[in-house]
Design an enzyme around this catalytic site. Structure first.
Site, PDB file in Angstrom:
ATOM      1  N   ARG A  98       0.863  -1.171   0.000  1.00 35.22           N
ATOM      2  CA  ARG A  98       0.000   0.000   0.000  1.00 35.22           C
ATOM      3  C   ARG A  98       0.907   1.232   0.000  1.00 35.22           C
ATOM      4  NH1 ARG A  98      -2.192  -3.359   4.195  1.00 35.22           N
ATOM      5  NH2 ARG A  98      -4.290  -4.137   3.701  1.00 35.22           N
ATOM      6  N   LYS A 146      -2.235  -1.847   7.954  1.00 36.33           N
ATOM      7  CA  LYS A 146      -3.380  -1.237   8.633  1.00 36.33           C
ATOM      8  C   LYS A 146      -3.444  -1.682  10.091  1.00 36.33           C
ATOM      9  CE  LYS A 146      -6.408  -0.585   4.632  1.00 36.33           C
ATOM     10  NZ  LYS A 146      -7.726  -0.893   4.033  1.00 36.33           N
ATOM     11  N   HIS A 163      -2.159   2.072  -5.800  1.00 38.13           N
ATOM     12  CA  HIS A 163      -2.880   0.825  -5.539  1.00 38.13           C
ATOM     13  C   HIS A 163      -2.949  -0.055  -6.790  1.00 38.13           C
ATOM     14  CE1 HIS A 163      -4.537  -0.322  -1.711  1.00 38.13           C
ATOM     15  NE2 HIS A 163      -5.525  -0.979  -2.287  1.00 38.13           N
ATOM     16  N   ARG A 167      -0.250  -2.491  -6.628  1.00 41.01           N
ATOM     17  CA  ARG A 167      -0.576  -3.545  -5.655  1.00 41.01           C
ATOM     18  C   ARG A 167      -1.517  -4.572  -6.279  1.00 41.01           C
ATOM     19  NH1 ARG A 167      -1.177  -4.654  -0.012  1.00 41.01           N
ATOM     20  NH2 ARG A 167      -3.309  -5.038   0.671  1.00 41.01           N
ATOM     21  N   HIS A 211      -4.166  -9.001   3.967  1.00 41.39           N
ATOM     22  CA  HIS A 211      -5.629  -9.018   4.082  1.00 41.39           C
ATOM     23  C   HIS A 211      -6.035  -9.863   5.283  1.00 41.39           C
ATOM     24  CE1 HIS A 211      -6.238  -8.145  -0.493  1.00 41.39           C
ATOM     25  NE2 HIS A 211      -6.042  -7.048   0.206  1.00 41.39           N
ATOM     26  N   TYR A 259      -9.372 -11.081  -6.785  1.00 39.71           N
ATOM     27  CA  TYR A 259      -8.413 -11.267  -7.876  1.00 39.71           C
ATOM     28  C   TYR A 259      -8.736 -12.500  -8.716  1.00 39.71           C
ATOM     29  CZ  TYR A 259      -5.974  -7.658  -5.374  1.00 39.71           C
ATOM     30  OH  TYR A 259      -5.674  -6.477  -4.768  1.00 39.71           O
TER      31      TYR A 259
END
Length: 300
Positions: A148, A172, A244, A247, A270, A279
């Site tokens: 990110r 995050k 992004h 990514r 994630h 994806y």
């Protein structure tokens, strides 16, 4: 309880208790400010403790005229989080958003670049000045590790574990993970550190920050967006790209080349595999290959 003190307390909760980033907290705050603006505009005097579902529903009807369904769903989610906090702190008994229905939205597939397009972006970088060498390293690192933009600009020299082939990434919620890094990216980072970064007069507090601007300070998110935007224009890339996008391209290319979805989930950081599963939809041949390889009735 008034709105502004409640919002400030909520911001502290998001930062300290949940460890959310400033950008996420700002997003939640903007949603609440939209609600308070609606109340003020319509002379509705209701505190966070006594506001009811009907009033919030009126606000949602109003906001639906201004934003798309995806933004509307995000605002409802943000309000729900705020009132969950008030219930958690015993300011309220119930959450007035519990029975609100968010608009149905399809899952938006992320934009990606082909390997040739990424190569074209990198080749377009002017390496005749120090920022060019840095910018090449930035793109190689983001694409190599699927970072990110916030993870890239906070990457530290002490986070590099090249002997083991990993970098430590802070994602995050300040959650750390180790991500494999390709030897090409390692090579460019080493060149950048030895030949470019070593000649920068580094400002106090940024001694360990990997990527620096000319003044010896860390880069901003906007600077990374600008670097990519300028390169896209330079190569006449008719796509709207952002950090992004690199990514997403990282994950998509791994999947197409046979990488396991769980491994991609770990590398991207994630929490849920369902986030990574988007994806799969970019390349439906992946599902067919899985059935061909693992189904008990596959042909030999």
């Amino acid at each position: 309880m008034k709105w502004q003190p409640a919002i400030k307390d909520y911001q502290l909760y998001l930062k300290i208790e949940r460890g959310l980033s400033k950008n996420t907290i700002d997003s939640y705050t903007r949603d609440l400010e939209k609600l308070t603006h609606f109340l003020g505009k319509n002379d509705i005097v209701l505190s966070p403790i006594i506001i009811d579902k009907n009033t919030i529903q009126q606000f949602i009807y109003e906001i639906a005229k201004q934003v798309n369904p995806r933004s509307q769903a995000r605002i409802i989610s943000g309000l729900r989080s705020f009132f969950d906090y008030l219930v958690f702190e015993d300011y309220r008994k119930t959450n007035p958003t519990d029975l609100l229905e968010a608009p149905k939205i399809g899952r938006k597939l992320p934009d990606t670049l082909s390997e040739d397009e990424i190569d074209a972006l990198i080749k377009a970088i002017d390496l005749s000045h120090p920022q060019g060498e840095r910018n090449r390293t930035i793109i190689e690192t983001m694409y190599s590790c699927g970072l990110r933009v916030s993870e890239l600009i906070t990457l530290k020299v002490s986070d590099l574990f090249f002997d083991e082939g990993f970098v430590k990434v802070t994602g995050k919620g300040n959650k750390e993970r180790f991500v494999p890094i390709h030897y090409n990216a390692q090579k460019y980072i080493t060149i950048y550190i030895d030949e470019i970064r070593s000649h920068i007069k580094i400002k106090k507090g940024f001694e360990d920050t990997l990527f620096l601007n000319r003044r010896g300070k860390g880069l901003t998110r906007q600077m990374i967006f600008t670097i990519l935007k300028d390169l896209a224009i330079k190569v006449n890339l008719n796509k709207k790209i952002s950090p992004h996008t690199l990514r997403h391209s990282f994950a998509t290319h791994l999947l197409k080349n046979g990488a396991d979805l769980r491994a991609i989930q770990q590398m991207l950081g994630h929490e849920s595999i369902t986030t990574t599963e988007v994806y799969v939809h970019l390349d439906r041949t992946y599902l067919h290959k899985v059935v061909e390889k693992f189904h008990p009735r596959r042909t030999n």
